[in-house]
Design an enzyme around this catalytic site. Structure first.
Site, PDB file in Angstrom:
ATOM      1  N   THR A   1       0.899  -1.230   0.023  1.00 30.99           N
ATOM      2  CA  THR A   1      -0.020  -0.015   0.190  1.00 30.99           C
ATOM      3  C   THR A   1       0.841   1.126   0.030  1.00 30.99           C
ATOM      4  OG1 THR A   1      -1.815  -1.163   1.347  1.00 30.99           O
ATOM      5  CG2 THR A   1      -1.768   1.465   1.413  1.00 30.99           C
TER       6      THR A   1
ATOM      7  N   ARG B   1     -14.850  -6.689   0.232  1.00 36.44           N
ATOM      8  CA  ARG B   1     -14.245  -6.470   1.389  1.00 36.44           C
ATOM      9  C   ARG B   1     -13.461  -5.018   1.342  1.00 36.44           C
ATOM     10  NH1 ARG B   1      -8.562  -4.926   2.901  1.00 36.44           N
ATOM     11  NH2 ARG B   1      -8.273  -5.377   5.006  1.00 36.44           N
ATOM     12  N   VAL B   2     -13.808  -4.053   2.229  1.00 35.04           N
ATOM     13  CA  VAL B   2     -12.786  -2.753   2.365  1.00 35.04           C
ATOM     14  C   VAL B   2     -12.159  -2.789   3.472  1.00 35.04           C
ATOM     15  CG1 VAL B   2     -13.356  -0.170   2.065  1.00 35.04           C
ATOM     16  CG2 VAL B   2     -14.744  -1.754   0.336  1.00 35.04           C
ATOM     17  N   GLY B   3     -10.738  -2.194   3.156  1.00 41.96           N
ATOM     18  CA  GLY B   3      -9.905  -1.882   4.299  1.00 41.96           C
ATOM     19  C   GLY B   3     -10.028  -0.616   5.094  1.00 41.96           C
ATOM     20  N   ASP B   4      -8.965  -0.157   5.505  1.00 44.88           N
ATOM     21  CA  ASP B   4      -8.793   1.052   5.900  1.00 44.88           C
ATOM     22  C   ASP B   4      -8.460   2.136   5.213  1.00 44.88           C
ATOM     23  OD1 ASP B   4      -6.332  -0.074   5.932  1.00 44.88           O
ATOM     24  OD2 ASP B   4      -5.506   1.523   7.174  1.00 44.88           O
TER      25      ASP B   4
ATOM     26  N   THR C   1      -0.788   2.066   6.745  1.00 42.38           N
ATOM     27  CA  THR C   1      -0.653   0.827   6.154  1.00 42.38           C
ATOM     28  C   THR C   1      -0.807  -0.508   6.953  1.00 42.38           C
ATOM     29  OG1 THR C   1       0.450  -0.541   4.590  1.00 42.38           O
ATOM     30  CG2 THR C   1       1.818   0.829   5.935  1.00 42.38           C
ATOM     31  N   GLY C   2      -1.577  -1.368   6.642  1.00 43.33           N
ATOM     32  CA  GLY C   2      -1.325  -2.603   7.622  1.00 43.33           C
ATOM     33  C   GLY C   2      -2.586  -3.459   7.591  1.00 43.33           C
TER      34      GLY C   2
ATOM     35  N   GLY D   1      -6.061  -3.762   7.763  1.00 46.27           N
ATOM     36  CA  GLY D   1      -6.958  -2.510   7.584  1.00 46.27           C
ATOM     37  C   GLY D   1      -8.141  -2.979   8.492  1.00 46.27           C
TER      38      GLY D   1
END
Ligand code: ASP
Length: 334
Positions: free
Chosen positions: A195, A223-226, A246-247, A249
């Site tokens: 990312t 799916r959606v992350g941070d 980054t990581g 999420g």
């Protein structure tokens, strides 16, 4: 006498940040060790991080805004197959790419984000367009792609984002899912790091931050992350700081990482690095969340904190400090 007084007053109250500017960026965090990178990979990564950093810095040097510096640097990383953003993004379970990005303007707390886009070539520009050309903060899926098309942003086939390397990661991830009988739990950072994100401060004293990602390999069900979540993956406010994360999420969303760092700094008057360290090491890690952040405040302080083996990162400030680093055990020179 009055003139002298006004001058003295101006001098005393002149903001300390007016002259210092610069940026700090990341290209993802995870189990990044020397054993995992060949010399060639390492030098290519370093060169691309430095190229993005220097392009963003040039914008600032020439008097451009922190927002422009953020998008300039992120576009270079999105266009590179080396990072999990734009070209080179990870694959979904179904073998496609769904990209997330967000951007925030610290001068007015305007923000824009897109989630799950498939055809806009540079998702960070779509996020910026949502901020500047719509009444919304976040658009998702086919609607977000249609909006990007509507405002004239370059479109590509989804296969434009394909790379051999990420396809292999998908095959490995699917094998792992089959072997372990899990349906979604691809949390191993081996399968997604890369990312990208930037925090910047311009000559006008304005902060901005942006983040762009392909998310996690083998993600399913939309799916959606941070990364596109304002406050989790991206945050910027002139009163406190600018952060890109980054990581893993899901943890960054639940712990509201980017905004929490800036709130701690603001409410407790903490140095930026202390606020960042607290959240990344004392809150996130015990909860099971891995990853890191880059951050910048209005005085030109930067923070690069991570609780993983490595985080691709680069920075350049107007006081002539600059660097590119990957691992946790060293701070490399420019
Ligand atoms: N935070 C991203 C996500 O969860 C992935 C990453 O930064 O590596 O989608």
């Amino acid at each position: 006498m009055r003139k002298i007084l006004i001058f003295a007053l101006l001098f005393v109250t002149a903001p300390a940040w007016a002259e210092k500017y610069g940026l700090v960026l990341h290209g993802g965090a995870g189990t990044i060790t020397r054993a995992k990178l060949t010399d060639k990979q390492e030098s290519e990564l370093r060169a691309k991080l430095a190229e993005a950093r220097d392009a963003g810095y040039k914008v600032l040097e020439q008097g451009g805004s922190s927002l422009q510096a953020v998008t300039t640097a992120i576009i270079i990383l999105e266009d590179s197959p080396l990072f999990n953003a734009g070209k080179g993004a990870v694959y979904t379970f179904d073998g496609a790419h769904e990209l997330d990005a967000s951007i925030m303007d610290g001068s007015n707390r305007k923000a824009g984000a897109v989630a799950g886009v498939k055809t806009v070539r540079n998702p960070i520009l779509a996020a910026q367009a949502v901020m500047n050309q719509s009444d919304h903060v976040m658009l998702a899926g086919t609607g977000a792609d249609a909006f990007a098309r509507h405002v004239g942003l370059p479109q590509v086939e989804n296969s434009y984002f394909d790379t051999e390397f990420r396809l292999k990661q998908l095959e490995q991830a699917k094998q792992k899912i089959e072997d372990e009988g899990t349906s979604f739990n691809i949390t191993d950072s081996d399968y997604k790091y890369g990312t990208v994100g930037v925090a910047a401060l311009d000559k006008q004293g304005n902060l901005a931050a942006g983040t762009s990602t392909g998310g996690m390999t083998a993600k399913r069900w939309g799916r959606v992350g941070d990364s596109p979540i304002i406050g989790a993956g991206t945050w910027a406010d002139n009163n406190s700081c600018a952060v890109s994360a980054t990581g893993h999420g899901e943890y960054f969303i639940r712990y509201h990482v980017a905004a929490d760092i800036c709130s701690r700094k603001l409410y407790r008057d903490l140095p930026l690095t202390t606020a960042a360290r607290e959240v990344i090491h004392d809150v996130l890690l015990p909860a099971g969340g891995t990853g890191g952040i880059v951050a910048m405040d209005r005085a030109g302080n930067i923070a690069m904190e991570f609780n993983t083996e490595g985080m691709y990162r680069a920075w350049r400030l107007s006081d002539n400090s600059a660097g590119v680093a990957i691992y946790s055990d060293q701070e490399e020179a420019p």
